[in-house]
Design an enzyme around this catalytic site. Structure first.
Site, PDB file in Angstrom:
ATOM      1  N   HIS A 128      -4.408   8.688   5.668  1.00  0.00           N
ATOM      2  CA  HIS A 128      -4.538   8.618   4.204  1.00  0.00           C
ATOM      3  C   HIS A 128      -5.873   7.913   3.919  1.00  0.00           C
ATOM      4  O   HIS A 128      -6.308   7.061   4.698  1.00  0.00           O
ATOM      5  CB  HIS A 128      -3.361   7.785   3.690  1.00  0.00           C
ATOM      6  CG  HIS A 128      -3.224   7.712   2.205  1.00  0.00           C
ATOM      7  ND1 HIS A 128      -4.017   6.922   1.422  1.00  0.00           N
ATOM      8  CD2 HIS A 128      -2.364   8.327   1.354  1.00  0.00           C
ATOM      9  CE1 HIS A 128      -3.648   7.048   0.153  1.00  0.00           C
ATOM     10  NE2 HIS A 128      -2.645   7.900   0.092  1.00  0.00           N
ATOM     11  N   ASP A 205      -0.163   1.576   9.706  1.00  0.00           N
ATOM     12  CA  ASP A 205       0.070   1.916   8.300  1.00  0.00           C
ATOM     13  C   ASP A 205       1.491   2.479   8.204  1.00  0.00           C
ATOM     14  O   ASP A 205       1.747   3.621   8.584  1.00  0.00           O
ATOM     15  CB  ASP A 205      -0.982   2.946   7.853  1.00  0.00           C
ATOM     16  CG  ASP A 205      -0.702   3.489   6.452  1.00  0.00           C
ATOM     17  OD1 ASP A 205       0.371   3.182   5.896  1.00  0.00           O
ATOM     18  OD2 ASP A 205      -1.551   4.232   5.936  1.00  0.00           O
ATOM     19  N   GLN A 208       4.652   5.407   5.090  1.00  0.00           N
ATOM     20  CA  GLN A 208       5.610   6.516   5.086  1.00  0.00           C
ATOM     21  C   GLN A 208       6.777   6.304   6.040  1.00  0.00           C
ATOM     22  O   GLN A 208       7.644   7.167   6.148  1.00  0.00           O
ATOM     23  CB  GLN A 208       4.899   7.834   5.438  1.00  0.00           C
ATOM     24  CG  GLN A 208       3.916   8.309   4.392  1.00  0.00           C
ATOM     25  CD  GLN A 208       4.573   8.594   3.038  1.00  0.00           C
ATOM     26  OE1 GLN A 208       5.780   8.796   2.924  1.00  0.00           O
ATOM     27  NE2 GLN A 208       3.766   8.596   1.990  1.00  0.00           N
ATOM     28  N   LYS A 231       7.450   2.790  -2.179  1.00  0.00           N
ATOM     29  CA  LYS A 231       7.874   3.950  -1.377  1.00  0.00           C
ATOM     30  C   LYS A 231       9.196   3.674  -0.673  1.00  0.00           C
ATOM     31  O   LYS A 231       9.663   4.469   0.131  1.00  0.00           O
ATOM     32  CB  LYS A 231       6.785   4.285  -0.350  1.00  0.00           C
ATOM     33  CG  LYS A 231       5.496   4.808  -0.993  1.00  0.00           C
ATOM     34  CD  LYS A 231       4.524   5.258   0.059  1.00  0.00           C
ATOM     35  CE  LYS A 231       3.111   5.412  -0.455  1.00  0.00           C
ATOM     36  NZ  LYS A 231       2.921   6.576  -1.319  1.00  0.00           N
ATOM     37  N   CYS A 369      -4.544  12.701  -0.849  1.00  0.00           N
ATOM     38  CA  CYS A 369      -5.407  11.574  -0.430  1.00  0.00           C
ATOM     39  C   CYS A 369      -5.694  11.634   1.060  1.00  0.00           C
ATOM     40  O   CYS A 369      -5.698  10.581   1.742  1.00  0.00           O
ATOM     41  CB  CYS A 369      -4.794  10.231  -0.787  1.00  0.00           C
ATOM     42  SG  CYS A 369      -4.642   9.985  -2.548  1.00  0.00           S
TER      43      CYS A 369
HETATM   44  N1  PLP Z   1      -0.953   5.267   3.664  1.00  0.00           N
HETATM   45  C1  PLP Z   1      -0.129   6.316   3.616  1.00  0.00           C
HETATM   46  C2  PLP Z   1       0.262   6.990   4.892  1.00  0.00           C
HETATM   47  C3  PLP Z   1       0.366   6.765   2.392  1.00  0.00           C
HETATM   48  O1  PLP Z   1       1.197   7.817   2.355  1.00  0.00           O
HETATM   49  C4  PLP Z   1      -0.016   6.087   1.205  1.00  0.00           C
HETATM   50  C5  PLP Z   1       0.432   6.573  -0.114  1.00  0.00           C
HETATM   51  O2  PLP Z   1       0.806   7.708  -0.283  1.00  0.00           O
HETATM   52  C6  PLP Z   1      -0.864   4.984   1.314  1.00  0.00           C
HETATM   53  C7  PLP Z   1      -1.311   4.612   2.551  1.00  0.00           C
HETATM   54  C8  PLP Z   1      -1.272   4.222   0.105  1.00  0.00           C
HETATM   55  O3  PLP Z   1      -0.172   3.575  -0.467  1.00  0.00           O
HETATM   56  P1  PLP Z   1      -0.291   2.790  -1.847  1.00  0.00           P
HETATM   57  O4  PLP Z   1      -0.901   3.753  -2.824  1.00  0.00           O
HETATM   58  O5  PLP Z   1       1.120   2.449  -2.175  1.00  0.00           O
HETATM   59  O6  PLP Z   1      -1.139   1.613  -1.613  1.00  0.00           O
END
Ligand code: PLP
Length: 411
Positions: A128, A205, A208, A231, A369
């Site tokens: 992401h 990270d 998910q 999430k 993203c």
């Molecule tokens: N990393 C992953 C794998 C994600 O799916 C997301 C959001 O969809 C993020 C990071 C960013 O999360 P946030 O927007 O809650 O900071």
């Protein structure tokens, strides 16, 4: 056995019609809905406990402080951290990753002053933007290099290449536990052990994964694990960063201001102990309490059964969608979690998403993203349906019917 009907009663938002059709909410990878208990916990905080924390001697301030620190302990237990001070509350995954990239940048000896070429950070091809851009900007600011671990056309990382890239001595490795586009569950335990053979710290990270499988940071042996509350059925604006205490002790603060200091004079400032060193300013106390309640909500369920239920939804969706002519799945790893991304030949994902929305079905379309993932597959975007514990097989049927109908209309 999970009683999905009972669970759904906790989520009144699902019980509505859009455009005259019952809502089918399959955009859970973007954000999950919140159960009543979480909404009520936050409301209750503002009704009875609201106060700024840590600094007050009076009753309400102490009560709010105790509740906030209790929530930290709950998060620590949830991910099996050794100590509560290893949990930093942040706004979510993005802020946690920015915190880490900035703190590493300012860690003495991390950015080699006279040999920028030695500054390397290793990410994967499926990240992401949140786990890519902060590291990219950090290495670029310092003349270093971003190393990218490739994946194959099923969305599986190349571990042989990983071993080779580790030999290039990156300073940090940062990997998604589960890809938000492909659903791939990466073999992070193995990848962490491989990086540790070279003494390289690993950031996971977990945006998910946190809602979908139990996380044990000690078993994984990751150095950092980051996630977003929204999430995992918790409010927006709250999330976390787990870090091994010895790393968090070493890293310099990310933001400066109240609470994160010990003593301040015009000449010099000394910093507070963990975890406060990384929590400058007034935190989102209400949301932290909501996060604690979301964790308790999850802990009260049979998590194995939740995993199985979400997997059943996934397998059913894949089977049903496979019947559609011209469908191409993006992400076909064996180890995958509850989301499916696809395109249909000759149809733009945006058009498909817009049409099925009018049939009551909420999915996400676009690059999610993760533009480099789209470039890898040579596509502008995908349609992504992502499942949560409150979704049902009937909803999958409605979704697939809607996709089939929209595909017919758009051809
Ligand atoms: N990393 C992953 C794998 C994600 O799916 C997301 C959001 O969809 C993020 C990071 C960013 O999360 P946030 O927007 O809650 O900071």
């Amino acid at each position: 056995m999970l009683s999905i009907n009972e669970i759904r009663k906790q989520f009144p938002v699902l019980d509505q019609h859009v455009y005259g059709k019952p809502l089918v909410y399959f955009d859970n990878a973007a954000t999950t809905q919140k159960p009543l208990c979480v909404i009520e916990r936050e409301r209750d905080y503002y009704l009875h406990e609201n106060c700024n924390i840590h600094r007050g001697v009076h009753y309400l301030s102490q009560k709010a402080t105790e509740a906030y620190e209790h929530a930290r302990q709950t998060v620590a237990d949830f991910v099996n951290a050794k100590e509560a001070r290893e949990i930093i509350f942040t706004r979510g995954t993005t802020e946690s990753l920015n915190l880490l990239a900035t703190a590493f940048e300012h860690l003495d000896c991390f950015v080699p002053r006279n040999d920028a070429k030695r500054l390397k950070v290793l990410v994967t091809a499926m990240e992401h933007h949140s786990n890519l851009v902060p590291w990219q900007q950090m290495v670029q600011r310092n003349g270093g290099e971003l190393l990218v671990l490739p994946m194959d056309n099923k969305g599986v990382l190349d571990l042989e290449q990983y071993e080779k890239l580790l030999q290039e001595c990156p300073k940090v490795v940062s990997i998604a536990h589960i890809s938000n586009v492909l659903g791939t569950i990466n073999p992070i335990k193995q990848m962490i052990a491989m990086a540790h053979n070279y003494d390289i710290p690993v950031v996971i990270d977990g945006a998910q994964s946190i809602a979908h499988q139990p996380i044990d940071v000690q078993d994984l042996d990751c150095d950092f694990f980051v996630f977003s509350g929204h999430k995992m059925y918790a409010p927006m604006g709250i999330g976390g960063l787990y870090g091994k205490a010895e790393w968090l002790e070493k890293l310099p603060p990310y933001q400066f201001g109240g609470e994160m200091v010990d003593t301040v004079s015009f000449e010099k400032t000394t910093f507070n102990v963990l975890p406060y060193k990384f929590e400058a300013g007034t935190p989102n106390v209400g949301a932290a309490l909501g996060l604690e309640t979301a964790i308790q909500f999850l802990q009260n369920l049979d998590r194995k059964a939740v995993e199985e239920h979400e997997n059943q939804l996934l397998q059913f969706a894949i089977k049903q969608l496979s019947e559609i002519e011209g469908i191409r799945f993006i992400g076909e790893a064996e180890q995958r979690s509850g989301l499916v991304s696809f395109i249909i030949e000759g149809i733009h994902p945006y058009d498909l998403g817009t049409l099925i929305d009018k049939m009551g079905v909420a999915v996400r379309t676009g690059h999610h993203c993760a533009e480099p993932v789209m470039t890898h597959f040579g596509i502008p975007g995908t349609v992504r349906a992502s499942f949560a514990l409150y979704n049902t097989l009937e909803e999958v049927e409605i979704f697939v019917k809607a996709v089939k109908k929209a595909a017919m209309m758009l051809r």
